[in-house]
Design an enzyme around this catalytic site. Structure first.
Site, PDB file in Angstrom:
ATOM      1  N   LYS A  10       0.825  -1.209   0.000  1.00  0.00           N
ATOM      2  CA  LYS A  10       0.000   0.000   0.000  1.00  0.00           C
ATOM      3  C   LYS A  10       0.868   1.272   0.000  1.00  0.00           C
ATOM      4  CE  LYS A  10      -3.879  -2.296   2.316  1.00  0.00           C
ATOM      5  NZ  LYS A  10      -4.994  -2.122   3.275  1.00  0.00           N
ATOM      6  N   TYR A  50     -12.265  -2.588  -3.928  1.00  0.00           N
ATOM      7  CA  TYR A  50     -12.798  -2.734  -2.569  1.00  0.00           C
ATOM      8  C   TYR A  50     -14.326  -2.666  -2.533  1.00  0.00           C
ATOM      9  CZ  TYR A  50      -8.203  -2.494  -0.257  1.00  0.00           C
ATOM     10  OH  TYR A  50      -6.934  -2.763   0.209  1.00  0.00           O
ATOM     11  N   ASN A 113      -2.125   0.012   6.807  1.00  0.00           N
ATOM     12  CA  ASN A 113      -1.601  -1.268   7.290  1.00  0.00           C
ATOM     13  C   ASN A 113      -0.687  -1.961   6.286  1.00  0.00           C
ATOM     14  OD1 ASN A 113      -3.621  -2.044   5.565  1.00  0.00           O
ATOM     15  ND2 ASN A 113      -4.560  -3.524   6.955  1.00  0.00           N
ATOM     16  N   HIS A 116      -2.011  -5.502   1.557  1.00  0.00           N
ATOM     17  CA  HIS A 116      -3.302  -6.185   1.406  1.00  0.00           C
ATOM     18  C   HIS A 116      -3.008  -7.609   0.951  1.00  0.00           C
ATOM     19  CE1 HIS A 116      -7.310  -7.285   0.049  1.00  0.00           C
ATOM     20  NE2 HIS A 116      -6.717  -7.770  -1.028  1.00  0.00           N
ATOM     21  N   GLU A 127      -9.414 -11.230  -7.486  1.00  0.00           N
ATOM     22  CA  GLU A 127      -8.546 -10.052  -7.307  1.00  0.00           C
ATOM     23  C   GLU A 127      -7.381 -10.061  -8.298  1.00  0.00           C
ATOM     24  OE1 GLU A 127      -9.441  -9.242  -2.558  1.00  0.00           O
ATOM     25  OE2 GLU A 127      -7.420  -9.806  -3.177  1.00  0.00           O
TER      26      GLU A 127
HETATM   27  P1  CMP Z   1      -7.249  -4.808   3.567  1.00  0.00           P
HETATM   28  O1  CMP Z   1      -6.722  -6.156   3.856  1.00  0.00           O
HETATM   29  O2  CMP Z   1      -6.660  -4.072   2.426  1.00  0.00           O
HETATM   30  O3  CMP Z   1      -8.832  -4.911   3.331  1.00  0.00           O
HETATM   31  C1  CMP Z   1      -9.719  -3.854   3.589  1.00  0.00           C
HETATM   32  C2  CMP Z   1      -9.045  -2.725   4.313  1.00  0.00           C
HETATM   33  O4  CMP Z   1      -9.914  -1.844   4.976  1.00  0.00           O
HETATM   34  C3  CMP Z   1      -8.173  -3.278   5.404  1.00  0.00           C
HETATM   35  O5  CMP Z   1      -7.073  -3.913   4.871  1.00  0.00           O
HETATM   36  C4  CMP Z   1      -7.894  -2.042   6.234  1.00  0.00           C
HETATM   37  O6  CMP Z   1      -6.774  -1.332   5.772  1.00  0.00           O
HETATM   38  C5  CMP Z   1      -9.148  -1.224   5.990  1.00  0.00           C
HETATM   39  N1  CMP Z   1      -9.923  -1.157   7.209  1.00  0.00           N
HETATM   40  C6  CMP Z   1     -10.517  -2.163   7.861  1.00  0.00           C
HETATM   41  N2  CMP Z   1     -11.134  -1.701   8.972  1.00  0.00           N
HETATM   42  C7  CMP Z   1     -10.904  -0.380   9.012  1.00  0.00           C
HETATM   43  C8  CMP Z   1     -11.270   0.649   9.901  1.00  0.00           C
HETATM   44  N3  CMP Z   1     -11.989   0.377  10.993  1.00  0.00           N
HETATM   45  N4  CMP Z   1     -10.865   1.897   9.632  1.00  0.00           N
HETATM   46  C9  CMP Z   1     -10.121   2.153   8.514  1.00  0.00           C
HETATM   47  N5  CMP Z   1      -9.757   1.221   7.626  1.00  0.00           N
HETATM   48  C10 CMP Z   1     -10.129  -0.032   7.886  1.00  0.00           C
END
Ligand code: CMP
Length: 142
Positions: A10, A50, A113, A116, A127
Site C-alpha cells: 500500500k 474494494y 496497514n 493487502h 482479485e
Molecule cells: P485490507 O486487507 O486491504 O482490506 C480492507 C481494508 O480496509 C483493510 O485492509 C484495512 O486497511 C481497511 N480497514 C478495515 N477496517 C478499518 C477501519 N476500521 N478503519 C479504517 N480502515 C479499515
C-alpha cells in the site's frame, strides 16, 4: 497445493521505501512472484477493487488512502499461498498482529496497514484477474 494470491504493498509501504523489505519476506517464506506491477490507482480502480466494503463507514477513507500514492501489486505463487501470505502479513489491525509479521513490524494503523492480501482462494482468483490479464502471469515453479 500450489496456488496464487494477490498482494498489494500500500501507499504507506511504497512511501517509506519498504518495497524491498516486504518482498524479501515473501521470498524468504518460499512464495514466488508470478506477476508484479507498480501503479497509482485511480479512484475508480480502488473503489472497484474494494467494492465489497462499499457500505462500511471506512470506505471513503480506504479509497482516499489507496489513491494517495503508488502501490505495488503482485500475484504470489506457492504452496498454500493465500494462507501463507496472510500469516506473513499478520492481523489487519497492527495492534493485534503477531510479532515478526509485516503489519506488526511496519504498519501505522488499521487503515495504513502496509499490505493487502486476498482472504480466500476464491477471492484471490477474482482479485488477480482484476489487475492482471492471464498473459501477464508467469508460472514461477521450476
Ligand atoms: P485490507 O486487507 O486491504 O482490506 C480492507 C481494508 O480496509 C483493510 O485492509 C484495512 O486497511 C481497511 N480497514 C478495515 N477496517 C478499518 C477501519 N476500521 N478503519 C479504517 N480502515 C479499515
Amino acid at each position: 497445493m500450489v496456488e496464487r494470491t494477490l498482494s498489494i504493498i500500500k501507499p504507506d509501504g511504497t512511501q517509506r521505501n519498504l518495497i524491498g523489505k516486504i518482498i524479501s519476506r515473501f521470498e524468504e517464506e518460499g512464495l514466488k512472484i508470478a506477476a508484479m506491477q507498480m501503479k497509482w490507482l485511480s479512484r475508480r480502480e480502488a473503489e472497484g477493487f474494494y467494492a465489497v466494503h462499499k457500505a462500511r463507514p471506512f470506505f471513503g477513507e480506504l479509497v482516499d488512502f489507496m489513491t494517495s500514492g503508488p502501490v505495488v501489486i503482485m500475484a504470489l505463487e506457492g504452496k498454500n499461498a493465500m494462507a501463507k501470505n496472510r500469516e506473513i502479513m499478520g492481523a489487519t489491525n497492527p495492534a493485534q498482529a503477531a510479532p515478526g509479521t509485516i503489519r506488526k513490524e511496519f504498519s501505522l494503523s488499521i487503515g495504513e496497514n502496509t499490505v493487502h492480501g486476498s482472504d480466500s482462494v476464491e477471492n484471490a482468483a477474482i482479485e488477480i484477474a482484476y489487475f492482471f490479464p492471464t498473459t501477464a502471469i508467469v508460472t514461477n515453479q521450476l
